[in-house]
Motif scaffolding. Structure first.
Motif, PDB file in Angstrom:
ATOM      1  N   CYS A  30       0.944  -1.259  -0.058  1.00 23.81           N
ATOM      2  CA  CYS A  30       0.081   0.090   0.016  1.00 23.81           C
ATOM      3  C   CYS A  30       0.813   1.201  -0.046  1.00 23.81           C
ATOM      4  CB  CYS A  30      -1.082   0.087   1.303  1.00 23.81           C
ATOM      5  SG  CYS A  30      -0.297   0.500   2.828  1.00 23.81           S
ATOM      6  N   ARG A  70       6.299  -3.623 -10.238  1.00 23.30           N
ATOM      7  CA  ARG A  70       4.795  -2.966 -10.199  1.00 23.30           C
ATOM      8  C   ARG A  70       4.886  -1.233 -10.738  1.00 23.30           C
ATOM      9  NH1 ARG A  70       1.336  -2.760  -5.012  1.00 23.30           N
ATOM     10  NH2 ARG A  70       3.028  -1.137  -4.201  1.00 23.30           N
ATOM     11  N   GLU A  76       2.781   0.929  -9.766  1.00 25.52           N
ATOM     12  CA  GLU A  76       2.381   1.735  -8.681  1.00 25.52           C
ATOM     13  C   GLU A  76       3.599   2.384  -8.085  1.00 25.52           C
ATOM     14  OE1 GLU A  76       1.043  -1.370  -9.322  1.00 25.52           O
ATOM     15  OE2 GLU A  76      -0.981  -1.305  -9.357  1.00 25.52           O
ATOM     16  N   GLN A 127     -12.477   0.718   0.053  1.00 25.28           N
ATOM     17  CA  GLN A 127     -12.066  -0.613  -0.606  1.00 25.28           C
ATOM     18  C   GLN A 127     -13.027  -0.716  -1.763  1.00 25.28           C
ATOM     19  OE1 GLN A 127     -10.832  -2.509   3.430  1.00 25.28           O
ATOM     20  NE2 GLN A 127     -11.321  -3.992   1.542  1.00 25.28           N
ATOM     21  N   THR A 163     -13.477  -2.265  -9.056  1.00 26.56           N
ATOM     22  CA  THR A 163     -12.453  -2.658  -7.788  1.00 26.56           C
ATOM     23  C   THR A 163     -11.685  -1.502  -7.496  1.00 26.56           C
ATOM     24  OG1 THR A 163     -11.157  -3.704  -9.338  1.00 26.56           O
ATOM     25  CG2 THR A 163     -12.556  -5.104  -8.486  1.00 26.56           C
ATOM     26  N   SER A 214      -7.591  -0.881  -5.809  1.00 25.21           N
ATOM     27  CA  SER A 214      -6.619  -1.666  -5.289  1.00 25.21           C
ATOM     28  C   SER A 214      -5.855  -0.604  -4.273  1.00 25.21           C
ATOM     29  CB  SER A 214      -5.381  -1.403  -6.510  1.00 25.21           C
ATOM     30  OG  SER A 214      -4.282  -1.985  -6.065  1.00 25.21           O
ATOM     31  N   GLN A 260      -2.660  -4.130  -3.703  1.00 23.54           N
ATOM     32  CA  GLN A 260      -2.816  -5.441  -4.316  1.00 23.54           C
ATOM     33  C   GLN A 260      -2.286  -5.244  -5.860  1.00 23.54           C
ATOM     34  OE1 GLN A 260      -5.190  -3.827  -2.702  1.00 23.54           O
ATOM     35  NE2 GLN A 260      -6.291  -5.149  -1.490  1.00 23.54           N
ATOM     36  N   HIS A 280      -3.325  -3.689  -8.861  1.00 23.57           N
ATOM     37  CA  HIS A 280      -4.261  -4.091 -10.033  1.00 23.57           C
ATOM     38  C   HIS A 280      -3.704  -3.184 -11.141  1.00 23.57           C
ATOM     39  CE1 HIS A 280      -7.780  -4.402  -7.005  1.00 23.57           C
ATOM     40  NE2 HIS A 280      -6.915  -5.513  -7.115  1.00 23.57           N
ATOM     41  N   THR A 337     -13.115  -4.251  -3.445  1.00 21.57           N
ATOM     42  CA  THR A 337     -11.818  -5.187  -3.431  1.00 21.57           C
ATOM     43  C   THR A 337     -11.868  -5.664  -1.911  1.00 21.57           C
ATOM     44  OG1 THR A 337     -10.680  -4.205  -5.062  1.00 21.57           O
ATOM     45  CG2 THR A 337      -9.248  -5.316  -3.515  1.00 21.57           C
ATOM     46  N   SER A 376     -10.734  -9.784  -6.370  1.00 21.24           N
ATOM     47  CA  SER A 376     -10.461  -8.745  -7.471  1.00 21.24           C
ATOM     48  C   SER A 376      -9.895  -9.450  -8.763  1.00 21.24           C
ATOM     49  CB  SER A 376      -9.578  -7.797  -7.234  1.00 21.24           C
ATOM     50  OG  SER A 376     -10.196  -6.946  -6.134  1.00 21.24           O
ATOM     51  N   THR A 377      -8.776 -10.260  -8.768  1.00 19.65           N
ATOM     52  CA  THR A 377      -8.374 -10.839  -9.872  1.00 19.65           C
ATOM     53  C   THR A 377      -9.602 -11.710 -10.453  1.00 19.65           C
ATOM     54  OG1 THR A 377      -6.092 -10.916  -9.005  1.00 19.65           O
ATOM     55  CG2 THR A 377      -6.596 -12.341 -10.974  1.00 19.65           C
TER      56      THR A 377
END
Lengths: 172, 797
Positions: free
Chosen positions: A107, B36, B38, B243, B507, B509, B512, B514, B549, B554-555
């Protein structure tokens, strides 16, 4: 309520501001100066998400008053990469890059604190054991990763930094 | 068939389930643990979490009940109202006089009683310490808290009850007159008569009394919301920690008494959820209400202590469990009677959540008869709701503890007893005695894998004897199943005429990954570069309605929705390409971003060229006209063909100091099977995190109240989360048994570790303590609790 005019040097930039006596350093950084990298997770010094460097030492900025930092150099996670907070994945600080490559964050909320703590740890001990890394991260809580990949990231960052710095390359 | 392999493997693999539409695998992204996308913004501090959003917002803070159970006699806000910088102080009477119901909706249809929902601010009664009683809005967060301290509330204290078993006893204090025995729900699952018969016929019955300790999710980011109200459009915009953006939109609309179209929920980066940010709590509702009342943005950010005091909390079961087993190790029946705390109020569907728990009681075993009685019980504690696992950890803990207790009773190896009762691969789909339909599994392969990884046979011989260091070693396994991927999701894939692709999902993320995972899925389906695929979540004005989520879904569900949409888009693009090539669409194949004529591969049109040419056809996916820049767009509402049951077997080696009660987990091995792994690195990260939280429950976590209903563990000083020093390296391995129930072949993985780790750790510690004759120790296995168990056992000798 007493107010104080203070000067902070944050990531190299001089910032002058007026704070109340009770203003926490983390709130001065976040609310007044918009350095939102340091996060507030517990307000009791337990989680470490607010960790910054104060004159080179990793400190929890929720346990310090802003006025205590008057005249100090503060480094937040925004100041780690050479390109600052706008850096993309290719331009991260070696510690940030190691967290990226080892999936040492999920996160991301604890991550600024983890990175700042790891930076000091590796400054003091360039080649720590896994146990030493775990001990040094005891004051930083992560609820997502189970620490496994965080420890991997710090190990990997230690390797990268040693290879960068000829004075410590190859260890003892 | 399954194949066991190292979880770190990042080789490309063909996905299971339905064949992709005409696309052949080139350098597939699915199956690769790519880094990732992100991460960079999270690592540099430029990511925006809710509290990071700068604005001219006023700050909201709550006055909270200081008693566990009581009546409000008076609220005196006069001093607070006079303070400089205070914009308003509100109590229930203000909500009551407004057009908003001001009560968080509760789903009572599955309950046995009619009870009101949680009022945003207390009416005349408070039912848990920390319940919001009044709200203060001020110019700055410090002043808001000063004003909170200045509000004087007088209570008439009422007797409190905090333990779900004690709450059902005669003479216990009552929380609701409509539920005089405090029982919100009394549910039965399975066949009572058949179970009774199985117990009568069995050679032996093994019994355990179990406590499943009360937990606090503890996402590192506290809940927060920044609400705005536009009086011209009469519309709320709430940026918040969620979420489930669409779920919160609906619930906020209900609490505020407006239609859903009047609420926009935007969810920026979220610092962990674990279930806790799926529920609707007073903070976001009050922030929105105040924004309308004051005509300016209002921000609410919980303190850690507030988050802990208002919950939602989790688990908190008191369980009587029995296993009927024959001398040859055949399990004949399972009987469970559990009382689960609801807390002072039901939140949404939280009060009926314990009713879901029984469905997993069969774990991986052929158990012919199971009966489960579940009572959900009001207590003077923070509300209880779903937290990572949500009923599944409680169920699997019962069965896996009983298997070890039965092995002990029969004098056989617990692995052998499990192996004898495992559902075999050829028995799938398998219907359990509690109505779960398991889709696929190869349980014995996962068991063998974990035994091999930890070196079980050798450890077994050493277990139970003090080692050279004087500590007692214990070794364990626990098997589990996990129901994943319920409900529906929508996914939109939009291809612009420049060939770029945007994926919109309902969803959300919050760790996670996504943005990475969904892009891998869609890039593979379309054969376009990964970097050309953008993933968008978290704005109810921009994304298709979704469920959110949670529940390891989610997946399986969201991922399948975007995959189906990508296939529709590909079909449309192939139609355009076929037109350009002057052949029938059936004669065109898609290969790494190129459409080629079968048998004449030199004749091709790229995906990007098809997107540019899209206005010439109206085939397939909804196609937008020239001018808006959209070439192809498809939207899918996806609901899986039944639940995907993930599974695995975990093992631990522990050392217990008989003098101090200190437990060390020397090794922890997790073998997980979540079907196809879209991004194995992210999957392993989910395993690590789940195991850490499961070990937290087993070792140190436990929310505690005193008898008056005061929370003793109201900060991270007193609620003991795992730290880097209290966890071992978590060794992971994988087996892969695809689910036939979704196009990816995936099963959820988010919660597996929280399900597996508690019985794995407790089984190992009880194994280590077997020389003392100890048969069970309740979680958390703190030094104090372990030492107590040893002392008690020694006193009994």
């Amino acid at each position: 309520m007493y107010e104080h005019d203070i000067t902070l040097t944050v990531n190299g930039a001089t910032e002058e501001l007026t704070v109340e006596s009770r203003t926490l350093l983390v709130h001065a950084l976040r609310d007044r100066l918009d350095y939102t990298g340091p996060n507030v997770g517990c307000e009791s010094g337990k989680c470490g998400a607010c960790t910054v460097h104060l004159d080179g030492d990793a400190v929890k900025s929720c346990t310090l008053l802003a006025v205590q930092a008057d005249g100090s150099d503060v480094t937040t996670v925004e100041g780690m990469a050479e390109g600052g907070a706008d850096s993309d994945a290719d331009a991260l600080h070696p510690i940030q890059r190691a967290f990226h490559e080892e999936h040492g964050l999920q996160c991301g909320y604890c991550t600024p604190g983890m990175v700042m703590t790891a930076a000091q740890v590796l400054e003091e001990e360039p080649d720590p054991s896994r146990e030493a890394i775990r001990a040094s991260l005891k004051g930083n809580i992560c609820r997502c990763t189970g620490y496994h990949n965080v420890v991997n990231a710090v190990e990997s960052a230690a390797d990268s930094l040693r290879n960068l710095d000829p004075s410590t390359a190859g260890g003892e | 068939m399954s194949d066991a392999r190292d979880g770190r493997a990042d080789d490309a693999r063909t996905v299971g389930g339905e064949e992709s539409d005409g696309s052949t695998s080139g350098d597939r992204l699915v199956g690769r643990g790519i880094d990732r996308r992100e991460d960079a913004e999270l690592l540099t501090g430029r990511a925006t979490y809710t509290d990071d959003i700068s604005s001219d917002a006023a700050h909201l803070a709550f006055v909270r009940s200081s008693v566990g159970h009581g009546r409000i006699e008076s609220i005196d806000a006069s001093e607070a109202e006079e303070m400089g910088g205070v914009l308003g102080v509100y109590a229930w009477a203000d909500l009551d006089a407004s057009p908003s119901p001001g009560v968080l909706p509760i789903r009572t249809e599955s309950l046995d009683c009619e009870v009101p929902g949680h009022p945003v601010l207390a009416r005349e009664r408070v039912r848990y310490e920390g319940q919001p009683v009044a709200a203060v809005v001020a110019e700055d967060r410090y002043v808001a808290r000063d004003a909170v301290e200045a509000v004087d509330v007088e209570y008439e204290s009422l007797p409190a009850v905090v333990d779900p078993a004690e709450a059902t006893a005669d003479g216990a204090p009552t929380l609701y007159e409509t539920a005089p025995d405090n029982v919100a729900l009394d549910a039965e699952l399975g066949d009572a008569a058949a179970t009774e018969e199985a117990f009568s016929a069995a050679d032996r019955v093994v019994e355990l009394e179990l406590v499943n300790n009360r937990l606090i999710a503890s996402a590192l980011e506290p809940r927060a919301a920044l609400a705005r109200y536009d009086a011209d459009t009469e519309r709320f915009t709430v940026e918040m920690t969620s979420q489930s953006p669409h779920g919160h939109r609906g619930k906020l609309a209900e609490t505020l008494g407006v239609s859903e179209s009047r609420v926009r929920v935007i969810v920026p980066r979220v610092g962990g959820g674990f279930g806790h940010k799926g529920h609707h709590h007073p903070g976001e509702a009050m922030a929105a209400w105040c924004a309308r009342e004051l005509g300016r943005p209002v921000k609410w950010t919980a303190t850690r202590s507030e988050n802990y005091r208002e919950g939602a909390h989790a688990r908190d079961h008191r369980t009587s469990a029995e296993l009927a087993v024959d001398d040859d190790g055949t399990v004949r029946g399972l009987r469970v009677d559990t009382r689960a705390a609801v807390g002072g109020y039901g939140l949404g569907g939280g009060a009926s959540m314990p009713g879901w728990y029984g469905r997993l009681l069969s774990s991986q075993y052929r158990i012919p008869a199971i009966h489960c009685r579940t009572r959900a019980v009001f207590t003077n504690t923070a509300p209880v709701h779903s937290y990572r696992g949500a009923g599944r950890p409680e169920a699997i803990y019962v069965t896996e503890r009983l298997m070890d207790a039965a092995a002990d009773e029969l004098g056989v190896d617990p692995v052998g007893l499990r192996r004898r009762n495992l559902i075999a691969p050829e028995e799938f789909p398998y219907e359990t005695a509690v109505g779960a339909s398991y889709d696929s599994g190869d349980y014995e392969t996962a068991l063998d894998e974990v035994l091999d990884a930890i070196g079980y046979d050798e450890l077994r011989e050493r277990a139970g004897e003090p080692g050279d260091d004087g500590r007692y070693r214990g070794v364990s396994v626990a098997c589990f199943t996990e129901s994943t991927g319920g409900g529906f999701e929508r996914g939109v894939v939009r291809v612009r005429r420049d060939g770029s692709v945007a994926v919109y999902a309902g969803t959300h993320s919050h760790g996670q990954g996504h943005e990475t995972t969904y892009a891998q899925l869609v890039a593979d389906e379309l054969g376009v570069p990964y970097d050309d695929v953008e993933v968008v979540e978290g704005d109810t004005d921009d994304t298709p309605d979704g469920t959110g989520t949670f529940g390891s879904r989610s997946t399986v569900t969201g991922g399948s929705a975007v995959v189906e949409s990508a296939r529709d888009v590909l079909r449309a693009a192939r139609g355009v390409a076929a037109d350009r090539l002057g052949v029938d669409a059936a004669d065109v194949v898609s290969e790494a971003g190129e459409f080629r004529v079968v048998g004449r591969p030199e004749r091709s049109v790229s995906f990007a060229d098809a997107a540019r040419a899209a206005e010439t056809t109206d085939d397939g996916a909804s196609e937008k006209g020239e001018g808006d820049g959209v070439a192809f767009e498809a939207s899918t509402r996806y609901e899986p063909d039944g639940t995907a049951y993930a599974f695995g077997t975990h093992a631990a080696l522990v050392a217990v100091d008989g003098e101090t009660g200190a437990v060390e987990i020397e090794r922890y091995v997790a073998v997980d099977d979540c079907g196809e792994r879209v991004n194995p690195t992210i999957v392993e990260g989910q395993v690590h995190g789940g195991v850490a939280q499961g070990i937290g429950q087993a070792r140190s976590e436990g929310a505690a109240y005193d008898d008056d209903g005061r929370l003793l563990t109201d900060s991270m000083l007193s609620y003991a989360l795992p730290r880097a020093t209290s966890l071992p390296d978590i060794e992971t391995r994988a087996t892969v048994t695809p689910s036939p129930r979704n196009p990816i072949g995936a099963k959820g993985i988010g919660e597996a570790g929280t399900i597996a780790a508690p019985p794995t750790v407790v089984n190992a510690v009880v194994d280590a303590l077997s020389p003392f004759g100890i048969e069970h120790v309740d979680m958390p296995l703190t030094e104090e609790n372990v030492l107590d168990a040893i002392r008690t056992a020694e006193d009994e000798v």
